[in-house]
Write an enzyme that holds these catalytic residues in place. Sequence first.
Site, PDB file in Angstrom:
ATOM      1  N   ASP A 158       2.745   2.481   2.300  1.00 42.12           N
ATOM      2  CA  ASP A 158       4.086   2.245   2.832  1.00 42.12           C
ATOM      3  C   ASP A 158       5.042   1.805   1.715  1.00 42.12           C
ATOM      4  OD1 ASP A 158       6.123   1.941   4.720  1.00 42.12           O
ATOM      5  OD2 ASP A 158       5.354   0.049   5.494  1.00 42.12           O
ATOM      6  N   GLY A 160       0.797  -1.222   0.000  1.00 43.02           N
ATOM      7  CA  GLY A 160       0.000   0.000   0.000  1.00 43.02           C
ATOM      8  C   GLY A 160       0.825   1.266   0.000  1.00 43.02           C
TER       9      GLY A 160
END
Length: 182
Positions: free
Chosen positions: A40, A38
Site C-alpha cells: 500500500d 508494505g
Amino acid sequence: MKINIKENTLELMLGDITKQATEAIVNAANGTLLGGGGVDGAIHKAAGPELLVECKRIRKGLLKGELLSTGKAVMTGGYSLPAKFVIHTVGPVWQGGANDEERLLSDCYRNSLQLSLDNNINSISFPSISTGVYRFPVKPASEIALRSILEFLDQNHLGKVIMMLYSERDFDVYQSSLKKLL
C-alpha cells in the site's frame, strides 16, 4: 511460470508491482484508502500525491465516510505508475481462520477481477494480498488466490493476470500451489 486458461494467461512473476505496466495493478489497501505500509505504501509513493487526493474523494463518497469493507474493491487512476489504474481492495486480517478469512480473501481477488472486466481492463497484476502485516499464512493464501483467479478466468475472458510476488520464498510457494491446483 505461465499458463493459459481458455483465452486468458496467468503468470507468476518475481518483482516490484509498482513497476508493472499492466493496465491495472491491485493495491492491498487498508480500509481508510489513505496509504500505509508494505505494498500500500509503495504504491502510494510511486503513484504520487494525486492518488491520495483521489482516494480521499472516494472515502468521502462512502456511506458516512466509512472504511472500505474487507473484500470490496474500488478503482483509481495510476498517476505516476506505469499502470493506468489502481484497484484497491482490503484483505482480511488473519485471526486464525475462524472469522471467514478464506471467503473474504477470495472476494478480494474476485471483486478486483470483476472490476477489471467491467471496465474493459485486459491486464492486471496482483500482489499476495493479506500476507504481510495482515499475517495471512502464505501457503493457504496462495491456494485461495490462485483458485479464485483460475475459477474467474475459466468463466470470463479478461486477458492477462499476473501474480507479482515480492520474495523468492513467496514465488516458490505460489508456484508449488499452482502446480498442485493444475
